[in-house]
Design a protein around this motif. Sequence first.
Motif, PDB file in Angstrom:
ATOM      1  N   ILE A   1      -1.272   8.689   4.756  1.00  0.00           N
ATOM      2  CA  ILE A   1      -0.443   8.105   4.880  1.00  0.00           C
ATOM      3  C   ILE A   1       0.834   8.668   4.210  1.00  0.00           C
ATOM      4  O   ILE A   1       0.766   9.024   2.970  1.00  0.00           O
ATOM      5  CB  ILE A   1      -0.321   6.586   4.406  1.00  0.00           C
ATOM      6  CG1 ILE A   1      -1.470   5.833   5.204  1.00  0.00           C
ATOM      7  CG2 ILE A   1       0.832   5.672   4.721  1.00  0.00           C
ATOM      8  CD1 ILE A   1      -1.050   5.815   6.696  1.00  0.00           C
TER       9      ILE A   1
ATOM     10  N   GLU B   1       1.513   7.844   9.656  1.00  0.00           N
ATOM     11  CA  GLU B   1       0.127   8.385   9.632  1.00  0.00           C
ATOM     12  C   GLU B   1      -0.079   9.759  10.009  1.00  0.00           C
ATOM     13  O   GLU B   1       0.581  10.234  11.091  1.00  0.00           O
ATOM     14  CB  GLU B   1      -0.921   7.729  10.359  1.00  0.00           C
ATOM     15  CG  GLU B   1      -2.410   7.872  10.249  1.00  0.00           C
ATOM     16  CD  GLU B   1      -3.244   7.079  10.861  1.00  0.00           C
ATOM     17  OE1 GLU B   1      -4.467   7.242  10.631  1.00  0.00           O
ATOM     18  OE2 GLU B   1      -2.902   6.052  11.559  1.00  0.00           O
TER      19      GLU B   1
ATOM     20  N   LYS C   1      -1.328   7.652   0.493  1.00  0.00           N
ATOM     21  CA  LYS C   1      -2.942   7.116   0.582  1.00  0.00           C
ATOM     22  C   LYS C   1      -3.502   8.368   1.437  1.00  0.00           C
ATOM     23  O   LYS C   1      -3.058   8.970   2.274  1.00  0.00           O
ATOM     24  CB  LYS C   1      -2.697   5.908   1.522  1.00  0.00           C
ATOM     25  CG  LYS C   1      -4.108   5.488   1.590  1.00  0.00           C
ATOM     26  CD  LYS C   1      -3.994   4.045   2.413  1.00  0.00           C
ATOM     27  CE  LYS C   1      -5.495   3.327   2.356  1.00  0.00           C
ATOM     28  NZ  LYS C   1      -5.219   1.978   2.826  1.00  0.00           N
TER      29      LYS C   1
ATOM     30  N   GLU D   1      -5.068   5.860  -3.354  1.00  0.00           N
ATOM     31  CA  GLU D   1      -3.471   5.136  -2.870  1.00  0.00           C
ATOM     32  C   GLU D   1      -2.468   4.946  -4.134  1.00  0.00           C
ATOM     33  O   GLU D   1      -3.055   4.750  -5.047  1.00  0.00           O
ATOM     34  CB  GLU D   1      -3.951   3.884  -2.165  1.00  0.00           C
ATOM     35  CG  GLU D   1      -2.773   3.170  -1.631  1.00  0.00           C
ATOM     36  CD  GLU D   1      -3.018   2.025  -0.554  1.00  0.00           C
ATOM     37  OE1 GLU D   1      -2.165   1.531   0.196  1.00  0.00           O
ATOM     38  OE2 GLU D   1      -4.322   1.564  -0.564  1.00  0.00           O
TER      39      GLU D   1
ATOM     40  N   ASN E   1       6.891   4.974   6.382  1.00  0.00           N
ATOM     41  CA  ASN E   1       5.666   5.308   6.436  1.00  0.00           C
ATOM     42  C   ASN E   1       5.167   6.024   7.654  1.00  0.00           C
ATOM     43  O   ASN E   1       5.022   5.322   8.607  1.00  0.00           O
ATOM     44  CB  ASN E   1       4.499   4.349   5.751  1.00  0.00           C
ATOM     45  CG  ASN E   1       4.923   4.287   4.219  1.00  0.00           C
ATOM     46  OD1 ASN E   1       5.449   4.941   3.614  1.00  0.00           O
ATOM     47  ND2 ASN E   1       4.251   3.111   4.032  1.00  0.00           N
TER      48      ASN E   1
ATOM     49  N   ARG F   1       4.762   8.981   3.079  1.00  0.00           N
ATOM     50  CA  ARG F   1       6.205   8.212   2.956  1.00  0.00           C
ATOM     51  C   ARG F   1       7.307   9.274   3.291  1.00  0.00           C
ATOM     52  O   ARG F   1       7.659  10.178   2.390  1.00  0.00           O
ATOM     53  CB  ARG F   1       6.406   7.598   1.807  1.00  0.00           C
ATOM     54  CG  ARG F   1       7.734   6.840   1.301  1.00  0.00           C
ATOM     55  CD  ARG F   1       7.575   5.584   0.691  1.00  0.00           C
ATOM     56  NE  ARG F   1       6.588   4.559   1.117  1.00  0.00           N
ATOM     57  CZ  ARG F   1       6.599   3.260   0.473  1.00  0.00           C
ATOM     58  NH1 ARG F   1       7.057   3.058  -0.568  1.00  0.00           N
ATOM     59  NH2 ARG F   1       5.513   2.643   0.893  1.00  0.00           N
TER      60      ARG F   1
END
Length: 331
Positions: A14, A24, A7, A226, A22, A16
Motif C-alpha cells: 500500500i 495498492e 504497508k 504497517e 492510498n 500513499r
Amino acid sequence: MKGLVVKSTGSSYIVRLDDGTNVECRIKGNFRIRGIRSTNPVAVGDYVEVQRDNVPCTKDKCQSTSWITEVCERRNYIIRRSTNLSKESHILAANIDQAALIVTVNHPVTSTTFIDRFLATCEAYRVKAILIFNKIDLLTDEEKAYMNELRTLYESIGYQTAELSAISLHPSELLPLLKGKTTLLSGNSGVGKSTLLNALFGREMTRTGKISDAHDKGMHTTTFSEMYFLEGKNERTKEEGSLSPFTFHPSSIIDTPGIKGFGTIDFEREEVSHYFPEIFRIGRACRFANCTHTNEPHCAVQEALEKGEIAISRYESYWSMLGDCDEAKYR
C-alpha cells in the motif's frame, strides 16, 4: 508519481501517493535493490516511484494496475538475517528516525542476547534505539529488581529506556518519545506491541493475542508491517537537504510482526566491537589494533570484563555475534 510505502502484505504494497491517496501496488519481475541481498526489496518507509497502467475496459469490468518501478535512495534502514534464507537479509523498515524495542522480563522473557543484537544493529545502521520495558504491572518484586538492573546497565551505556504497562497506558506517557519522528516498533511475539498501539490510538488498530501457557511465548497477531500516523493530517512538505523527495508528517509508527530471534548479517568480524559502545571504548587500550577481544594477550576488554567493568551478558552477546560472521555455519 511518488509515494510512501505504508504497508507490506508480502505480495503487494500500500503506497500513499503524493496527493495523500492510498493505492495498492505490486513490483515487476526480478526487482532488487543494488547492493542489498534482501527477501523484501521494498519495505515500509520506502519512498518509491509509482507507475499506473490503465487496462482497457471490457464488458464486465474496467481496472488498472499500479507498479512500483523504483525505490528512492534510503536515508537508512534496519535489517536482520532472514529466517528462511540464511544468506539473505530481511529489511524491517526504511527511513526511520528511531527504533523502539519493546522488552518484557517475564510473560514472555526477552533475552539480553536479543536486546543486544537489536541494539548493535541499530548502531551499525546509525539509528537511535530506545528500550521500552512493558508489562510492569505483572512483575514480582524480584522481577522488578532485575528490570531495574537492566535499565541501569543500558542507560549507563547511553541508551534511553522507559517502563510502562500497555494495558493501563495513557498516551501522554509515551507520546513525548514519539512526537515528530518515524519510529520502528519491534520486539518478540507477545511483548504487547499490539496492546501498546491500541492504547496510543484509543481504539483497536491491531488484534491482540494470548500468551501460550505451555511455553510462555507470544502468539503472532501482527502478520505484516504497517505504518500508522499518530495525529493530524498527512501533509506533504519539502525538507531542504533531505535525501527523501518528500516527507509525511506528523509522527508515525511502523509496526512489525513479532520475531523470535535477531540474526545479524554482513558484519565483518573486526567491526562487531564497534557496535558495542562500551567494548569499543575500552578496546582502544588493547595492545593490538585488530584485537578481537577473545584470546589475544594484553586485551583491555578481557581485563575490564574480569574487573566487572563490562557486563558478562554484553560480552556473551558480542561473542555470539562473532559467530554470525562465520558464513560457513549457514552453508
